[in-house]
Design an enzyme around this catalytic site. Structure first.
Site, mmCIF file in Angstrom:
data_model
loop_
_atom_site.group_PDB
_atom_site.id
_atom_site.type_symbol
_atom_site.label_atom_id
_atom_site.label_comp_id
_atom_site.label_asym_id
_atom_site.label_seq_id
_atom_site.Cartn_x
_atom_site.Cartn_y
_atom_site.Cartn_z
ATOM 1 N N GLY A 18 112.319 28.283 -5.927
ATOM 2 C CA GLY A 18 111.323 27.547 -6.617
ATOM 3 C C GLY A 18 110.351 27.981 -7.431
ATOM 4 N N ILE A 56 107.493 28.772 -7.077
ATOM 5 C CA ILE A 56 106.424 30.164 -6.622
ATOM 6 C C ILE A 56 107.202 31.128 -5.661
ATOM 7 C CG2 ILE A 56 104.557 29.705 -4.262
ATOM 8 C CD1 ILE A 56 104.025 26.844 -4.659
ATOM 9 N N GLY A 57 108.657 29.969 -5.314
ATOM 10 C CA GLY A 57 109.270 31.319 -4.272
ATOM 11 C C GLY A 57 109.721 32.160 -5.714
ATOM 12 N N ARG A 66 104.013 19.037 -6.349
ATOM 13 C CA ARG A 66 102.509 17.222 -7.127
ATOM 14 C C ARG A 66 103.488 17.224 -7.995
ATOM 15 N NH1 ARG A 66 96.946 19.291 -6.254
ATOM 16 N NH2 ARG A 66 96.410 17.364 -6.930
ATOM 17 N N ASN A 95 107.004 16.732 2.909
ATOM 18 C CA ASN A 95 107.250 18.521 3.657
ATOM 19 C C ASN A 95 107.055 18.731 4.612
ATOM 20 O OD1 ASN A 95 107.307 18.866 0.801
ATOM 21 N ND2 ASN A 95 105.564 19.396 0.431
ATOM 22 N N THR A 151 103.385 25.739 2.012
ATOM 23 C CA THR A 151 103.952 24.449 1.736
ATOM 24 C C THR A 151 102.209 23.214 1.931
ATOM 25 O OG1 THR A 151 105.982 24.648 2.267
ATOM 26 C CG2 THR A 151 105.600 22.790 2.215
ATOM 27 N N HIS A 176 92.517 22.685 2.496
ATOM 28 C CA HIS A 176 92.850 23.387 1.283
ATOM 29 C C HIS A 176 93.007 22.495 0.486
ATOM 30 C CE1 HIS A 176 95.212 25.225 -1.495
ATOM 31 N NE2 HIS A 176 96.461 24.814 -1.166
#
Length: 312
Positions: free
Chosen positions: A10, A12-13, A81, A94, A118, A177
Site C-alpha cells: 500500500g 504507507i507500506g 480514507r 479494517n 491501520t 489518533h
C-alpha cells in the site's frame, strides 16, 4: 533485528519499507507482506538499494512466512480514507483485517513488539489487545498505536507559524489518533508561546490535518508519505531501544493505568522490552485540561467498539 511490515504494497507500506531499507541498522532483516501479488516485486525493487538490510517479500492470505522470527511488526494494512469519510468509517473493513493479522502474530511471533498504523487507531489497538489476550500472549508493553504523524505534523505547523527550524521543535501529543481525541500540548514547547487564538487554531489544524490531505488528494488517497515517515521514525526508535540505546522517548497510544482511558497516547520511555516507562503528561494549560476532559467520552467509545468487535 527483524522488522516485518504488513500491508507493505500500500501507499504507507511502500513509503515505510523504503525508509526502513535505507535507515535500519546494518545487518537488519526487513520482511514485507501484503495480500497483493505485487509484494515480492516491491521487495525485489527495494533490494537493489545498496544498504546492508536483507529484504524479502511475501504475498497471499498467509502472513506467517513474513512473521517468523520478527522482533517488530508494523501493520499498515487496510483501506484508506476517501473524501467525506472519517477514520471511523474505515472501521468495518479494517477491523477484520487487523484481527486476522494479529491472530497470525499471536501464533507466529507472540513476543514481537507490534505497531498499529491501520485506522481507526483508537479502535484497532483495542482489537489487537483483545485478540492477543484471547491467545494468552498479551503484553501491554509491546502493543503500540502509532500516533507519530500527529507529532510530526505538530512540529511542522508550529515551526511554520513561529519561524523556527522544524527539527528544533518537539510537541508532545496525547489522547488518541482521530479528531478531538488528538491533543497537542502546545503549552509544553520550550521557548515558544502562543496567543489563545493561535492555540485554538493550531489545535484544530493538527486535529484535521488528515482531512486536509484527503481533500487535497481529491479522491486519490489519504496521507501515505508523511505517515510512512512517521511510522519509520517510530519503528526506528523502537529498534534502537530494543537494541539497548538509552533515553529513547516517543509518544504512542498504549494501555496504561487507565487514569484517562484504557488506551491513551502519552510520552513513553522505550527500552529492551518495549515500554520501559509511561511518562507523566505533565502540567496542562486550562485549554488543554478542558480539551482532555471533553475528549474522553469519544475515546472510551472508540475503545469499547474494538473490545466488542472481538468479544461479540
Amino acid at each position: 533485528m527483524k522488522v516485518a511490515v504488513l500491508g507493505a504494497a500500500g501507499g504507507i507500506g511502500q513509503a515505510l519499507a523504503l525508509l526502513l531499507k535505507t535507515q535500519l541498522p546494518s545487518g537488519s532483516e526487513l520482511s514485507l507482506y501484503d495480500i497483493a501479488p505485487v509484494t515480492p516485486g516491491v521487495a525485489v525493487d527495494l533490494s537493489h538499494i545498496p544498504t546492508a538490510v536483507k529484504i524479502k517479500g511475501f504475498a497471499g492470505e498467509d502472513a506467517t512466512p513474513a512473521l517468523e522470527g520478527a522482533d517488530v511488526v508494523l501493520i499498515s494494512a487496510g483501506v484508506a480514507r476517501k473524501p467525506g469519510m472519517d477514520r471511523s468509517d474505515l472501521f468495518n473493513v479494517n477491523a477484520g483485517i487487523v484481527k486476522n493479522l494479529v491472530q497470525q502474530i499471536a501464533t507466529t511471533c507472540p513476543k514481537a513488539c507490534i505497531g498499529i498504523i491501520t485506522n481507526p487507531v483508537n479502535t484497532t489497538v483495542a482489537i489487537a489487545a483483545e485478540v492477543l489476550k484471547k491467545a494468552g500472549v498479551y503484553d501491554k508493553n509491546k502493543l503500540f498505536g502509532v500516533t507519530t504523524l500527529d507529532i510530526i505534523r505538530s512540529n511542522t505547523f508550529v515551526a511554520e507559524l513561529k519561524g523556527k527550524q522544524p527539527d528544533e521543535i518537539e510537541v508532545p501529543v496525547i489522547g488518541g489518533h482521530s479528531g478531538v481525541t488528538i491533543l497537542p500540548l502546545l503549552s509544553q514547547i520550550p521557548g515558544v508561546s502562543f496567543t489563545e487564538q493561535e492555540v485554538a487554531d493550531l489545535t484544530k489544524r493538527i486535529q484535521n490535518a488528515g482531512t486536509e490531505v484527503v481533500e487535497a488528494k481529491a479522491g486519490g488517497g489519504s496521507a501515505t508519505l508523511s505517515m510512512g515517515q512517521a511510522a519509520a521514525r517510530f519503528g526506528l526508535s523502537l529498534v534502537r531501544a530494543l537494541q539497548g540505546e538509552k533515553g529513547v522517548v516517543e509518544c504512542a497510544y498504549v494501555e496504561g493505568d487507565g487514569q484517562y482511558a484504557r488506551f491513551f497516547s502519552q510520552p513513553l520511555l522505550l527500552g529492551k522490552n518495549g515500554v520501559e516507562e509511561r511518562k507523566s503528561i505533565g502540567k496542562l494549560s486550562a485549554f488543554e485540561q478542558n480539551a482532555l476532559e471533553g475528549m474522553l467520552d469519544t475515546l472510551k467509545k472508540d475503545i469499547q467498539l474494538g473490545e466488542a468487535f472481538v468479544n461479540k
